[in-house]
Design a protein around this motif. Structure first.
Motif, short mmCIF file in Angstrom:
data_model
loop_
_atom_site.label_atom_id
_atom_site.label_comp_id
_atom_site.label_asym_id
_atom_site.label_seq_id
_atom_site.Cartn_x
_atom_site.Cartn_y
_atom_site.Cartn_z
N ARG A 102 -8.85 -6.17 -1.68
CA ARG A 102 -9.62 -6.73 -2.79
C ARG A 102 -8.73 -6.99 -4.01
NH1 ARG A 102 -13.91 -3.54 -0.36
NH2 ARG A 102 -13.10 -1.62 -1.30
N THR A 103 -7.77 -6.09 -4.21
CA THR A 103 -6.83 -6.26 -5.33
C THR A 103 -5.95 -7.49 -5.13
OG1 THR A 103 -6.78 -3.84 -5.60
CG2 THR A 103 -5.06 -5.09 -6.73
N CYS A 104 -5.44 -7.68 -3.90
CA CYS A 104 -4.62 -8.87 -3.59
C CYS A 104 -5.41 -10.15 -3.79
CB CYS A 104 -4.11 -8.80 -2.14
SG CYS A 104 -2.75 -7.63 -1.90
N SER A 105 -6.69 -10.09 -3.40
CA SER A 105 -7.55 -11.26 -3.56
C SER A 105 -7.66 -11.64 -5.04
CB SER A 105 -8.94 -10.96 -2.98
OG SER A 105 -9.82 -12.01 -3.22
N ARG A 106 -7.89 -10.64 -5.89
CA ARG A 106 -8.01 -10.92 -7.32
C ARG A 106 -6.68 -11.37 -7.93
NH1 ARG A 106 -11.67 -6.43 -7.14
NH2 ARG A 106 -10.04 -4.94 -7.72
N LEU A 107 -5.59 -10.68 -7.52
CA LEU A 107 -4.27 -10.97 -8.09
C LEU A 107 -3.81 -12.38 -7.78
CD1 LEU A 107 -1.55 -10.22 -9.42
CD2 LEU A 107 -0.85 -9.28 -7.20
N PHE A 108 -3.72 -12.71 -6.48
CA PHE A 108 -3.17 -14.02 -6.12
C PHE A 108 -4.18 -15.14 -6.35
CE2 PHE A 108 -0.37 -11.08 -3.76
CZ PHE A 108 0.84 -11.50 -4.29
N LEU A 111 -12.54 -8.50 5.95
CA LEU A 111 -12.10 -8.72 4.58
C LEU A 111 -10.78 -9.50 4.53
CD1 LEU A 111 -12.77 -8.30 1.63
CD2 LEU A 111 -11.64 -6.07 1.72
N SER A 112 -9.90 -9.25 5.50
CA SER A 112 -8.65 -10.02 5.58
C SER A 112 -8.95 -11.49 5.81
CB SER A 112 -7.77 -9.49 6.73
OG SER A 112 -7.45 -8.13 6.53
N LEU A 113 -9.88 -11.76 6.73
CA LEU A 113 -10.24 -13.14 7.04
C LEU A 113 -10.86 -13.83 5.82
CD1 LEU A 113 -10.73 -15.47 9.06
CD2 LEU A 113 -12.90 -14.38 9.66
N SER A 114 -11.81 -13.18 5.18
CA SER A 114 -12.47 -13.83 4.03
C SER A 114 -11.50 -14.03 2.87
CB SER A 114 -13.69 -13.01 3.58
OG SER A 114 -13.32 -11.69 3.26
N THR A 115 -10.52 -13.10 2.70
CA THR A 115 -9.51 -13.26 1.65
C THR A 115 -8.61 -14.45 1.95
OG1 THR A 115 -9.53 -10.87 1.26
CG2 THR A 115 -7.67 -12.10 0.38
N ASN A 162 -4.45 -16.29 14.83
CA ASN A 162 -4.78 -14.87 14.89
C ASN A 162 -6.26 -14.62 15.17
OD1 ASN A 162 -2.26 -13.08 14.01
ND2 ASN A 162 -2.16 -15.03 12.93
N LEU A 163 -7.05 -15.68 15.16
CA LEU A 163 -8.45 -15.56 15.58
C LEU A 163 -8.57 -15.55 17.10
CD1 LEU A 163 -10.69 -17.88 13.35
CD2 LEU A 163 -10.98 -15.44 13.72
N ILE A 164 -7.56 -16.10 17.79
CA ILE A 164 -7.61 -16.22 19.25
C ILE A 164 -6.39 -15.53 19.88
CG2 ILE A 164 -9.12 -18.22 19.47
CD1 ILE A 164 -6.74 -20.05 19.38
N PRO A 165 -6.30 -14.20 19.74
CA PRO A 165 -5.17 -13.48 20.33
C PRO A 165 -5.26 -13.44 21.85
CG PRO A 165 -6.75 -11.92 19.45
CD PRO A 165 -7.24 -13.29 19.07
N CYS A 211 2.17 -11.38 1.14
CA CYS A 211 0.77 -10.95 1.17
C CYS A 211 0.02 -11.65 2.30
CB CYS A 211 0.11 -11.25 -0.18
SG CYS A 211 -1.67 -10.92 -0.20
N VAL A 212 0.20 -12.96 2.43
CA VAL A 212 -0.47 -13.73 3.49
C VAL A 212 -0.08 -13.19 4.86
CG1 VAL A 212 -0.52 -15.99 4.64
CG2 VAL A 212 -0.81 -15.85 2.16
N ASN A 213 1.21 -12.90 5.06
CA ASN A 213 1.67 -12.37 6.35
C ASN A 213 1.03 -11.01 6.64
OD1 ASN A 213 3.31 -14.57 6.86
ND2 ASN A 213 5.09 -13.69 5.83
N CYS A 214 0.89 -10.17 5.62
CA CYS A 214 0.23 -8.87 5.80
C CYS A 214 -1.24 -9.05 6.18
CB CYS A 214 0.32 -8.04 4.52
SG CYS A 214 1.93 -7.30 4.24
N LEU A 215 -1.90 -9.98 5.52
CA LEU A 215 -3.32 -10.22 5.80
C LEU A 215 -3.53 -10.73 7.23
CD1 LEU A 215 -4.67 -11.87 2.51
CD2 LEU A 215 -4.68 -9.49 3.17
N VAL A 216 -2.62 -11.59 7.65
CA VAL A 216 -2.70 -12.12 9.01
C VAL A 216 -2.55 -10.98 10.02
CG1 VAL A 216 -1.41 -13.47 10.70
CG2 VAL A 216 -1.99 -14.47 8.49
N GLU A 217 -1.62 -10.05 9.76
CA GLU A 217 -1.45 -8.89 10.64
C GLU A 217 -2.70 -8.01 10.64
OE1 GLU A 217 2.04 -6.51 10.02
OE2 GLU A 217 3.34 -8.28 9.86
N LEU A 218 -3.32 -7.87 9.47
CA LEU A 218 -4.51 -7.02 9.35
C LEU A 218 -5.72 -7.62 10.07
CD1 LEU A 218 -4.21 -5.76 5.66
CD2 LEU A 218 -3.94 -4.41 7.75
N MET A 219 -5.65 -8.91 10.45
CA MET A 219 -6.72 -9.49 11.25
C MET A 219 -6.77 -8.87 12.65
SD MET A 219 -6.67 -13.54 10.26
CE MET A 219 -7.81 -13.98 11.56
N GLY A 220 -5.71 -8.14 13.00
CA GLY A 220 -5.68 -7.43 14.28
C GLY A 220 -5.86 -5.93 14.12
#
Length: 512
Positions: A49-55, A115-119, A152-155, A97-106
């Motif tokens: 949530r913090t990354c979403s607000r920051l970037f 939350l990673s997807l919606s961000t 990352n939606l279709i692993p 940050c984007v790369n971290c969020l993509v990893e967190l989709m898994g």
């Protein structure tokens, strides 16, 4: 003592305020990014949530570098100002940050995935409004970011159907749907090429979950809902229905040209005729897939009938030996499979033409009748009127009913059940002793239905539409609801203690 999550939340809020408040505190962005790698789910969610607000704020304030990003491993040339150097540095942090969020989709937690997807989708929208590319491409759609999300939606290893269902709301936007279709088509080619045509059940199921949920517009004036305003000529294609159909067609053809697991074959064929074929620019491109599916046999062949029917009747497909193949599908399972209603509905349509030769229709009647001997009652109540309708359409076949007597021995029946070619089955030389046998069926409704052939058939066809879906449960339920009438029986009313009317006890004792 403050809980770790509360401490982390306070630290994140402090870091966010510092980074947005002063460029001198820019390094505190690492404190935020570091907590994306935390083990506790609550801390990760707070960091997201913090990354979403920051970037989100940095994009809106245009504090990220716009254009081709220099390599962060190399020293920056002197011609960059301090402002540019800050924006370049912060843009690299955004990419991290984007790369971290993509990893967190898994991630194992669905809340973190969601939350990673919606961000990420929020970043897609903001990058569209505040592009990170040069001014001449203003309004350019952030395809690379969306492509990363789709990948990352279709692993290949994990079922992501739940996350895909969450993503469906974004595909209500015409531009998102268009670029998702293009990204999926590209991804399928890359992934399946590596496997050398070996099926990947999990990956292919994920792809199917994503693409089968796509709801296509039907008219040009329905393509009006965009997340991002399209500016350049290339991206104005998004507003053209023809371009959507082209992307849809390429995606499905790319998916279906690879070998599918059996279960997935069935799922595709169930939706093919009404969810895929109507939205293709050239539906006839599906001929190869359908003919291969039709030749597989069993339930898959039954399901392929729907798509073939559309192509034959609406697109003039010529399928050699079509009726021979349809005839071969008649086996004992057709009265039991869950696709029975669909099969008989289509068979009824295919056999509706009065121009079909009598020998062909007779072969279908005879095989259906022979198989009916072992069919359950609810299936018989459907197939007997079905056969009667065939007699009405093709009077030349009535010879099967009117030929006197059946064979004394089954081996004397001239009909050859195992013959694959209807013309060689000698059905017209036989008689319909099977329906005569069914007149002695244990279920009274079946016996009554089979007895119809003993009388002259009316010209009006029976409506079998309601019977197609009849199940054993419904039949049983119907029997239970029948009101039994009093049945007259011959019996002697009981009198006396031992039930004999003229006994000595009957004279002195009575049953009260």
């Amino acid at each position: 003592m403050a809980l770790p999550e509360q401490s982390a939340a306070a630290a994140l809020a402090s870091s966010l305020e510092s980074v947005l408040g002063s460029r001198a505190a820019a390094n505190r962005v690492f404190e935020i990014l570091e907590l994306l790698q935390a083990e506790e789910e609550g801390i990760i969610l707070c960091a997201l949530r913090t990354c979403s607000r920051l970037f989100g704020a940095l994009l809106e304030r245009r504090e990220l570098f716009v254009g081709q990003l220099p390599d962060q491993e190399l020293p920056l040339p002197d011609n960059y100002s301090a402002e540019d150097k800050y924006k370049i540095w912060m843009r690299h942090r955004y990419n991290s940050c984007v790369n971290c969020l993509v990893e967190l989709m898994g991630h194992e937690s669905f809340q973190v995935k969601e939350l990673s997807l919606s961000t990420l989708m929020k970043f897609v929208e903001l990058e569209g409004k505040y592009p990170l590319v040069k001014a001449e491409w203003k309004g350019s759609f952030p395809r690379e970011l969306l492509k990363l999300i789709v990948e990352n939606l279709i692993p290949c290893e994990e079922d992501s159907s739940l996350l895909i269902s969450r993503f469906q709301e974004y595909m209500e936007y015409d531009d998102i749907r268009y670029f998702v279709m293009k990204a999926v088509a590209e991804n399928i080619g890359q992934v399946m090429q590596k496997t050398k045509e070996v099926p990947l059940p999990v990956y292919q199921q994920n792809v199917f979950s994503l693409i089968s949920s796509i709801s296509m517009p039907n008219k040009e004036n329905e393509v009006v809902n965009f997340m991002i305003k399209q500016a350049n000529q290339e991206e104005r294609k998004v507003s053209k229905l023809k371009e959507h159909k082209r992307a849809f067609e390429k995606m499905w053809l790319g998916f279906l040209k690879h070998k599918l697991p059996t279960g997935l074959y069935k799922k595709v064929l169930v939706i093919l005729h009404d969810s895929i074929l109507p939205h293709l620019n050239e539906p006839t491109l599906m001929i190869d897939f359908l003919t291969v599916a039709y030749d597989i046999g069993g339930a898959i062949s039954l399901l392929a009938l729907n798509g073939l029917f559309v192509l034959i009747h609406q697109h003039n497909l010529e399928y050699p030996d079509f009726y021979k193949k349809l005839y071969s599908l008649l086996d004992p399972s057709i009265y039991h499979v869950k696709y029975r209603a669909r099969f008989f509905h289509l068979a009824d349509l295919f056999l509706s033409s009065s121009h079909l030769p009598a020998y062909l229709v007779a072969a279908f009647i005879k095989r259906l009748s022979r198989l009916a001997l072992t069919a359950p009652p609810h299936a018989l109540l459907m197939v007997i009127p079905f056969i009667c309708n065939l007699f009405r359409r093709h009077p030349a076949c009535k010879v099967l009913v009117h030929r006197p007597g059946g064979p004394e021995d089954l081996s004397e029946d001239p009909y050859i059940m195992d013959e694959e070619e209807p013309s060689e089955s000698r059905a017209l030389e036989s008689s319909l002793w099977e329906l005569q046998t069914l007149q002695s069926h244990y279920h009274p409704d079946v016996a009554q239905a089979a007895a119809v052939v003993n009388q002259s058939l009316s010209e009006l066809e029976d409506d079998i539409s309601e019977l197609l879906e009849l199940s054993a449960y419904e039949l049983f339920d119907r029997e239970l609801k029948k009101k039994a009438t009093s049945v007259p029986l011959e019996f002697e009313q009981v009198r006396g203690l031992f039930g004999k009317n003229n006994s000595l006890f009957a004279e002195h004792f009575a049953l009260e």
